[in-house]
Design an enzyme around this catalytic site. Structure first.
Site, short mmCIF file in Angstrom:
data_model
loop_
_atom_site.label_atom_id
_atom_site.label_comp_id
_atom_site.label_asym_id
_atom_site.label_seq_id
_atom_site.Cartn_x
_atom_site.Cartn_y
_atom_site.Cartn_z
N ASP A 102 12.43 -106.00 0.43
CA ASP A 102 11.22 -105.30 0.01
C ASP A 102 10.33 -104.92 1.19
O ASP A 102 10.38 -105.56 2.25
CB ASP A 102 10.40 -106.17 -0.95
CG ASP A 102 11.12 -106.44 -2.25
OD1 ASP A 102 12.04 -105.67 -2.60
OD2 ASP A 102 10.76 -107.43 -2.92
N LYS A 103 9.49 -103.94 0.98
CA LYS A 103 8.54 -103.50 2.00
C LYS A 103 7.73 -104.67 2.55
O LYS A 103 7.58 -104.82 3.77
CB LYS A 103 7.59 -102.45 1.41
CG LYS A 103 6.44 -102.06 2.33
CD LYS A 103 5.47 -101.12 1.63
CE LYS A 103 4.26 -100.83 2.52
NZ LYS A 103 3.28 -99.96 1.84
#
EC number: 5.4.99.-
Length: 303
Positions: A138-139
């Protein structure tokens, strides 16, 4: 231009139209649908409406989807923390806040943009948007991931991910004091029934298993090491929330009002091990916790 026609049914009445369309047209993201409203590409009963419009039984919805533009992802001189590189793979320590690959509305500043600048060759199996990308984090998750530099390496690594033979260990700071030393969470994960942008433990979901070990316990928090047996989207975040210990900083699956000011979940992909696609030897990489993660732990140890 593609045109989609829908008629609102009794069970769908009073829903916001943007949420309804996200459910009905699964190939379109909610962000893309919001863009269609802004461009006046969605009508109800031959009239343009706002995204917050609440539908009525019998409403006739008309959605005009424009022709896809030719995508072009540009190389960008963005610094990369390269742990290892050879002619087949490159292993990166991704910082928190960096998106792995471009997506509609976000074509710059991603790991792929940086890789295109730093690497002459990347596998082309995933096309223009995701060259070389075999797996993602994920970011707001930091840590180690491997990128394929050619198609043979990509296929070899993808097979290992599919077989769940790759070693992946994460460190996570979670809410609450976990009394057990560790455990196994075996709970299927799928799309959330009410919010298609989220995932949840659902009966019809895909098989998902997370092994966790408690490393330290603080006042109202626990540091855990999670080993993924499977690799579902948001798996650690969903599973830890499922057992009542959501990740600190995770406003999607955790506390809406965080006790500590954090940007995104406190989660770090620490260890990655796999069989090298050419040498067939097992190699393993470990990445240090980022400074903000270490500072947070030091603060909690003093409480």
């Amino acid at each position: 231009m593609e045109k989609i026609l829908l008629e609102v049914q009794q069970s769908e009445e009073a829903q916001r139209i943007d949420k309804l369309l996200t459910l009905k047209i699964e190939k379109l993201s909610r962000n893309f649908i919001q863009g269609l409203f802004e461009n006046e590409s969605i009508k109800v009963n031959d009239k343009f409406v706002k995204s917050k419009y609440k539908v009525k039984v019998g409403d006739k919805i008309e959605v005009d989807i424009p022709e896809a533009e030719e995508l072009r992802v540009e190389p960008e001189d963005i610094p990369l923390n390269i742990i290892y590189e050879d002619e087949d793979v490159v292993v990166i320590n991704k910082p928190q806040g960096m998106v792995v690959h471009p997506a509609p509305g976000n074509y710059n500043g991603t790991l792929v943009n940086a890789l295109l600048y730093h690497c002459k060759d990347l596998s082309g199996i995933n096309g223009v948007i995701r060259p070389g990308i075999v797996h993602r984090i994920d970011k707001d998750t930091s840590g180690v991931l491997v990128v394929a530099k050619n198609d043979n390496a990509h296929n070899h690594l993808a097979a290992q991910f599919k077989e769940h033979s790759i070693k992946r260990e994460y460190y996570a700071l979670v809410e609450g004091r976990i009394k057990k030393e560790g455990g196994v969470i075996n709970a299927p994960i799928g799309r959330h029934v009410n919010d298609r942008l989220k995932f949840a433990v659902v009966k019809e979901g895909k098989h998902a298993v997370t092994h966790y070990e408690v490393l330290e316990v603080y006042g109202g928090y626990s540091l855990v090491k999670c080993r993924l047996e499977t690799g579902r989207t948001h798996q650690i975040r969903v599973h830890m929330s499922f057992i009542g210990h959501p990740l600190v900083g995770d406003t999607v699956y955790g506390l809406k009002k965080q006790k500590m000011a954090q940007t995104g979940q406190v989660l770090h992909a620490k260890t990655l091990g796999f069989i090298h696609p050419k040498t067939n030897e097992y190699i393993e990489f470990d990445s240090e916790l980022p400074e903000n993660f270490k500072r947070l732990l030091e603060k909690l140890r003093k409480i």
